[in-house]
Design an enzyme around this catalytic site. Structure first.
Site, short mmCIF file in Angstrom:
data_model
loop_
_atom_site.label_atom_id
_atom_site.label_comp_id
_atom_site.label_asym_id
_atom_site.label_seq_id
_atom_site.Cartn_x
_atom_site.Cartn_y
_atom_site.Cartn_z
N PHE A 140 0.69 -1.22 0.22
CA PHE A 140 -0.09 0.39 0.10
C PHE A 140 0.65 1.12 0.15
CE2 PHE A 140 -2.74 -3.49 1.06
CZ PHE A 140 -4.09 -2.99 1.05
N CYS A 141 0.56 2.37 -0.09
CA CYS A 141 0.76 3.56 -0.36
C CYS A 141 1.44 3.58 0.59
CB CYS A 141 0.14 4.95 -0.59
SG CYS A 141 0.92 6.06 -0.92
N PRO A 142 2.94 4.00 0.81
CA PRO A 142 4.10 4.66 -0.34
C PRO A 142 4.51 3.50 -0.73
CG PRO A 142 4.75 5.11 2.26
CD PRO A 142 3.63 4.44 2.33
N GLY A 143 4.41 2.07 -0.87
CA GLY A 143 5.21 1.11 -0.80
C GLY A 143 5.72 1.03 -1.95
N ASP A 197 -2.39 -0.37 -5.27
CA ASP A 197 -3.16 0.58 -4.95
C ASP A 197 -3.06 1.87 -5.41
OD1 ASP A 197 -2.77 2.10 -2.15
OD2 ASP A 197 -1.31 2.88 -2.92
#
Lengths: 76, 378
Positions: free
Chosen positions: A13-16, A40
């Site tokens: 998920f953000c920011p991954g 995402d």
């Protein structure tokens, strides 16, 4: 079309996904193409903005069955 | 006898242990169940207090309590950090050389700041993630006579509100010192808005505008040039500073990486059961999970309550009943005397309200109530 190195950030998920792309770009050579896979939506919006800010080239972007594919060429 | 082993004596491990002791009192008295906690330290630190230490609002002595005094007397507690996890044989080996077996294992070893991830950050930036660093930050803030303040954030990091809180609190701190006309703020953030939670970003950006705090998003620090006082970003931009405040990127603990339990020290975890992926009797909570939620004390707290109920059922031949729904609650200090909060879960985003003095005072009260919270009394 040349082979792109895949950055598979599905399930992250953000920011991954953006962070994984940044790390992969750091290791890539100028001219090399990478394709980020992400599930995402927030990252799918952030990544093109990041590519534009840095000055790399967004080759293509698409979405199918909830998976976003963004292909980018390292420009510098 | 069913043996429950908890590795880690922070917020998650302590709440889980006390929760289990309360639920399983009769089974523990009858030696049908045992609960053991292994920790790396004899002292328990209230980590959110470090932010207040940096602003001279808490003393270092306020941050610590002996871990043993926080645990129910029925819990076996050992200061003996785990070095090897042998999940195939249901045992761990600790620093003392002793092996501890288990039927159910909970891993809650936490996370650590990795300032060395960005060259120059360690040598040139101030932060609030260790006692020593918080005290140095306090001294830097106290002696600052004006100039460019830069705030740089790496991800993931512990406590999602810290970049905002540091900025708001510095603003009020320098205002009280009548320095504001000599200070400029540059807040940077790695993604395309000023906070990872969209509604928090929508609330914070106008606050920054009102205060005259400039901000640059999509800014990922690449290198800090201490001689020139410049931060170079991955994106090619440069921020100049006189005082550099960092929220460093974090990793899980080394022992998790060394035992190959998860990349970067984050263990792959089921978001509902908190079970370690691929293991039936191993559970993970707090910062140690790889879940896409805030690494915060409240996350560990809510997870521990769910896991406590489920482990108690498992240990008494029942079945787990509850799912963790992603609940998190974070206070947000919006200056020296106002605060708001973000409360959210997997399905419901936070909706921060305008800051009030009452919420700030509640946060200050919680800084003291924490010890009762981890004891399971709150």
């Amino acid at each position: 079309m040349s082979e792109a190195k895949i950055v598979d950030a599905r399930g992250s998920f953000c920011p991954g996904p953006l962070m994984e792309l940044i790390a992969a770009m750091r290791a890539a050579s100028v001219g090399e193409e990478l394709e980020v896979l992400s599930t995402d939506r927030g990252s799918a919006e952030d990544i093109p903005e990041w590519i534009k800010k840095v000055g790399h080239t967004l080759i293509s972007s698409s979405e199918e069955a909830g998976v976003y594919r963004l292909r980018v060429r390292k420009a510098k | 006898m069913k043996r429950i082993l908890i590795v880690g004596g922070g917020t998650g491990g302590t709440i889980l242990a006390n929760n289990l002791a309360r639920r399983l009192r009769h089974e523990m008295d009858a030696a049908r169940v045992s609960v053991t906690v292994l920790s790396a330290s004899p002292r328990h630190m209230y980590q959110p207090g470090l932010l207040y230490v940096a602003f001279g609002k808490m003393a270092v002595s306020d941050l610590y309590v002996d871990q043993e005094t926080l645990l129910d007397p029925s819990i076996h507690f050992h200061v003996d950090p785990v070095e090897t996890f042998d999940l195939d044989h249901n045992e761990v080996k600790a620093k003392s050389g002793k092996t501890y077996g288990y039927d159910y294992l909970a891993i809650c070893t936490g996370s650590r700041p990795t300032l060395n991830a960005v060259p120059g950050l360690m040598e040139n930036a101030h932060h609030v993630y260790t006692e020593e660093a918080a005290l140095k930050t306090a001294e830097a803030l106290r002696t600052f006579e004006g100039g460019r303040v830069a705030i740089v954030t790496g991800v993931p990091h512990k406590c999602p509100m810290v970049p905002l809180e540091l900025t708001f609190m510095m603003y009020d701190y320098f205002k009280d010192r009548e320095l504001l006309d000599k200070v400029s703020f540059k807040y940077t953030y790695p993604i395309g808005r000023v906070h990872s939670l969209e509604n928090v970003a929508k609330w914070a950006a106008p606050e920054f505008d009102r205060m005259g705090v400039s901000y640059e998003t999509l800014f990922n620090a690449k290198e800090v040039d201490g001689a020139q006082r410049r931060i170079h970003s991955e994106e090619g931009s440069v921020v100049e500073y006189d005082l550099l405040i960092a929220v460093p990127p974090h990793k899980g603990m080394e022992v998790i990486e060394q035992n190959k339990l998860g990349p970067s020290g984050w263990i792959p975890t089921n978001r509902a059961t908190l079970g370690m992926e691929g293991r039936d009797n191993v559970f993970v909570l707090g910062d140690t999970t790889n879940l896409p939620i805030s690494k915060a004390g409240s996350t560990a707290h809510y997870e521990a309550e769910v896991l406590g109920e489920n482990l108690a059922r498992l240990a008494t031949d029942g079945r787990p009943m509850r799912s963790y729904e992603g609940k998190v609650f974070c206070f947000i200090e919006a200056g020296k005397d106002r605060a708001t909060y973000a409360s959210f879960d997997y399905k419901n985003p936070p909706r921060p309200q305008p800051p009030t003095r009452a919420i700030h005072w509640f946060k200050l009260a919680y800084n003291r109530l924490y010890w009762n919270s981890v004891r399971g009394l709150l």
